[in-house]
Design an enzyme around this catalytic site. Sequence first.
Site, PDB file in Angstrom:
ATOM      1  N   LYS A 115      37.619  50.387  48.213  1.00 30.53           N
ATOM      2  CA  LYS A 115      38.062  50.372  49.610  1.00 30.53           C
ATOM      3  C   LYS A 115      39.569  50.154  49.748  1.00 30.53           C
ATOM      4  O   LYS A 115      40.206  50.694  50.644  1.00 30.53           O
ATOM      5  CB  LYS A 115      37.287  49.305  50.384  1.00 30.53           C
ATOM      6  CG  LYS A 115      35.805  49.631  50.569  1.00 30.53           C
ATOM      7  CD  LYS A 115      35.104  48.564  51.365  1.00 30.53           C
ATOM      8  CE  LYS A 115      33.661  48.953  51.684  1.00 30.53           C
ATOM      9  NZ  LYS A 115      32.828  49.088  50.484  1.00 30.53           N
ATOM     10  N   GLU A 199      39.660  41.552  56.574  1.00 32.45           N
ATOM     11  CA  GLU A 199      39.903  42.360  57.762  1.00 32.45           C
ATOM     12  C   GLU A 199      39.560  41.554  59.013  1.00 32.45           C
ATOM     13  O   GLU A 199      38.758  40.618  58.960  1.00 32.45           O
ATOM     14  CB  GLU A 199      39.011  43.613  57.761  1.00 32.45           C
ATOM     15  CG  GLU A 199      39.408  44.690  56.818  1.00 32.45           C
ATOM     16  CD  GLU A 199      38.486  45.896  56.927  1.00 32.45           C
ATOM     17  OE1 GLU A 199      38.887  46.954  56.413  1.00 32.45           O
ATOM     18  OE2 GLU A 199      37.382  45.777  57.501  1.00 32.45           O
ATOM     19  N   GLU A 274      33.528  57.263  57.281  1.00 33.52           N
ATOM     20  CA  GLU A 274      32.914  56.281  58.177  1.00 33.52           C
ATOM     21  C   GLU A 274      33.986  55.535  58.980  1.00 33.52           C
ATOM     22  O   GLU A 274      35.032  55.158  58.446  1.00 33.52           O
ATOM     23  CB  GLU A 274      32.061  55.300  57.375  1.00 33.52           C
ATOM     24  CG  GLU A 274      30.992  56.005  56.538  1.00 33.52           C
ATOM     25  CD  GLU A 274      29.874  55.089  56.117  1.00 33.52           C
ATOM     26  OE1 GLU A 274      30.010  53.869  56.257  1.00 33.52           O
ATOM     27  OE2 GLU A 274      28.844  55.611  55.635  1.00 33.52           O
ATOM     28  N   GLU A 287      35.523  53.625  55.401  1.00 37.47           N
ATOM     29  CA  GLU A 287      35.441  54.059  54.007  1.00 37.47           C
ATOM     30  C   GLU A 287      35.024  55.518  53.974  1.00 37.47           C
ATOM     31  O   GLU A 287      34.674  56.104  54.999  1.00 37.47           O
ATOM     32  CB  GLU A 287      34.415  53.215  53.233  1.00 37.47           C
ATOM     33  CG  GLU A 287      32.990  53.327  53.757  1.00 37.47           C
ATOM     34  CD  GLU A 287      32.008  52.461  52.983  1.00 37.47           C
ATOM     35  OE1 GLU A 287      32.273  52.191  51.802  1.00 37.47           O
ATOM     36  OE2 GLU A 287      30.992  52.062  53.568  1.00 37.47           O
ATOM     37  N   ASN A 289      32.280  57.988  51.827  1.00 34.69           N
ATOM     38  CA  ASN A 289      31.198  58.114  50.845  1.00 34.69           C
ATOM     39  C   ASN A 289      31.290  59.487  50.202  1.00 34.69           C
ATOM     40  O   ASN A 289      31.165  60.518  50.877  1.00 34.69           O
ATOM     41  CB  ASN A 289      29.842  57.939  51.518  1.00 34.69           C
ATOM     42  CG  ASN A 289      29.636  56.523  52.014  1.00 34.69           C
ATOM     43  OD1 ASN A 289      29.367  56.298  53.182  1.00 34.69           O
ATOM     44  ND2 ASN A 289      29.775  55.549  51.137  1.00 34.69           N
ATOM     45  N   PHE A 347      12.163  41.737  57.000  1.00 39.46           N
ATOM     46  CA  PHE A 347      12.328  42.989  56.258  1.00 39.46           C
ATOM     47  C   PHE A 347      12.253  42.785  54.743  1.00 39.46           C
ATOM     48  O   PHE A 347      12.920  43.485  53.979  1.00 39.46           O
ATOM     49  CB  PHE A 347      13.645  43.673  56.635  1.00 39.46           C
ATOM     50  CG  PHE A 347      13.715  44.115  58.068  1.00 39.46           C
ATOM     51  CD1 PHE A 347      13.170  45.321  58.470  1.00 39.46           C
ATOM     52  CD2 PHE A 347      14.308  43.307  59.035  1.00 39.46           C
ATOM     53  CE1 PHE A 347      13.220  45.717  59.798  1.00 39.46           C
ATOM     54  CE2 PHE A 347      14.361  43.699  60.362  1.00 39.46           C
ATOM     55  CZ  PHE A 347      13.818  44.911  60.748  1.00 39.46           C
TER      56      PHE A 347
END
Length: 488
Positions: A115, A199, A274, A287, A289, A347
Site C-alpha cells: 500500500k 491514515e 478501490e 489500493e 487489486n 459469522f
Amino acid sequence: MKKILVANRGEIALRIMRTARRMGIATVAVYSDADRRAPHVRFADEAVHLGPPPSSQSYLDMQKVIDAARQTGADGIHPGYGFLSENAAFARKVEEAGITFIGPRPHAIEVMGNKLAAKDTVSAYDIPMVPGLDEAVSDPERAKAVAKEIGFPILIKAAAGGGGKGMRIVEQEKELEEQMNRAISEAQSAFGDGSVFIEKYIASPKHIEIQVLADTHGNCVHLFERDCSVQRRHQKVVEEAPSAVVSPALRRKMGEAAVLVAKSCDYVGAGTVEFLLDADESFYFLEMNTRLQVEHPVTELITGIDLVEQQIRVARGEHLAFKQEDLRINGHALELRVYAEDPLNNFLPSIGTLTTYRPPADGARVDDGFEEGMVVPIHYDPMIAKLIIYGETRAEAIERMLTAIDQYRIEGIDTTLPFGRFVFQNEAFRSGHFDTNFVKKHYTPEGILEADREITEVAALFAAFVYHRESETLRVPNAGSSNWQNRH
C-alpha cells in the site's frame, strides 16, 4: 494459447474454465487431496494432483503448479483470485518458465501489492489520498505526533495487508501504542511483513471500486463502479453495480482517476482500483487489486463483457476491441457471497457436509464449486458460492434477489443466506444510504430471527387459509380417472 492451467480451486476455477472452453481452449485443473472429487477437477480436460490439503503444500507451492503446467503442455496459467494471484515472484517464475501469466506484469503486482509503494507510485498523478503518514512507522511516539496532526480517530494499516488483517481503528491517544503493537504483530504473522502506516479514519465512507482493463498496446478503459460497502470484519459480503449514489459526473471523475492509477504502474489485464467515498462526494485512493475480483460478475452483467475472456485476449497480445465511449451501463446487478458462516454467531465458520444443496433454478447466476454431499473443508476460504442477480432497475434486482435467496436450499451447515435476506429487506440498503458500517449500524442476529418468525407466521396463516378453503369445497370424484370404470 491452446491450453490453460487454472491455478485455483472451487467456483473461480470453474468460472474460468467455462469461458476457456467457450473460446475453444483446453483446461487443466490442479487439486489437493481435499478437492480430489471437486467439480472443477471433473470439468477440466486434464487434472494434476498437487499434494495434501494445506495450501502451503498444494495451491501455494509455486514449483508444483509450474511443473503441472509443463507436464500437461499448458501455455498459459490463470491464477484466479487468492492463493498465488497477487504474488509477483510467482508471475515472474511463470514467465521464466516460458509460460504466459494471465494477469499483470510482475512489476505492477509488486508495486500495488504494498500500500505504501502504491501510494508513492500514484502520487505524481494528482489522485486524492486519505490524509496520513505515507511511510512505515514503528515508533509509537512518532505515531502519536502524526495522529495529533491529522486528528483522531486514526486507522493503523498493514502495508502488505488485505482482508482486514493488520488493521486497527484508534479512537484515543491512550489506545494507540497497544493497538499499534497488535497491528504490527498481526501483519507480521499474516504477511511476513510487520510494516504499518497511519491514515485518518474516514468514519462513514462507502467502499467504491472501479474495474479497469488494459492491453499491451497502451489502451486502458474503466468499466464503471461497484459498491462493496456491506462488509463484515472488513471483508465484503454484498456487492452491486452500479452504485445507487454515484452520479454520472462523479462516475466519470472516479473512472478517470482509476485509469490514471493503472497507467502509473503500466498495468496490463483486468484490475480493480478501490476508493473510499465520503458523504460529501470526496473520494480517496485506497489500493489496487491486481487480479480478478470475487465480485467481477456484477460488472459483467451490466456491461455484457466477459472479463475472463478479456484477460485471455490481452494475455495473447490482442488489442481491446472497444473504447471508453463504447461502454454503457445497462440495468443493475447484485451479488451475495454465500459463505459457510453462522450469521447468528458472529459469522463464525460453519464446517460440515452439504446434506442438501439446491441453487435457485431460474433467473439467477450461481458461480459455485460445490455439490450436494460434499464436505466444506476447513483448509480454505469458506465461500460456497456467489449468487448474482440482474434486473432492469435496482428495485427489480433486489426483489429478484430475495426470491432467489428463498429458493436456495442449503442444509447441513449455516450460511450467510439469511444475512443476505436481512440486507436486501433493510430500508437503509434499499434506499442506498448505507456505508461500510452497515453491519455495525443496522445488523443484529435478532433481526434475522424476527424475519424468520414473520416468514413462519405468514406461511402458517396461508396454510390455514388454504385448508379452510379446501375443506369448504364440495369434492366430486373424477369418474374419468376411475380404475374400476377403466377396467370395465
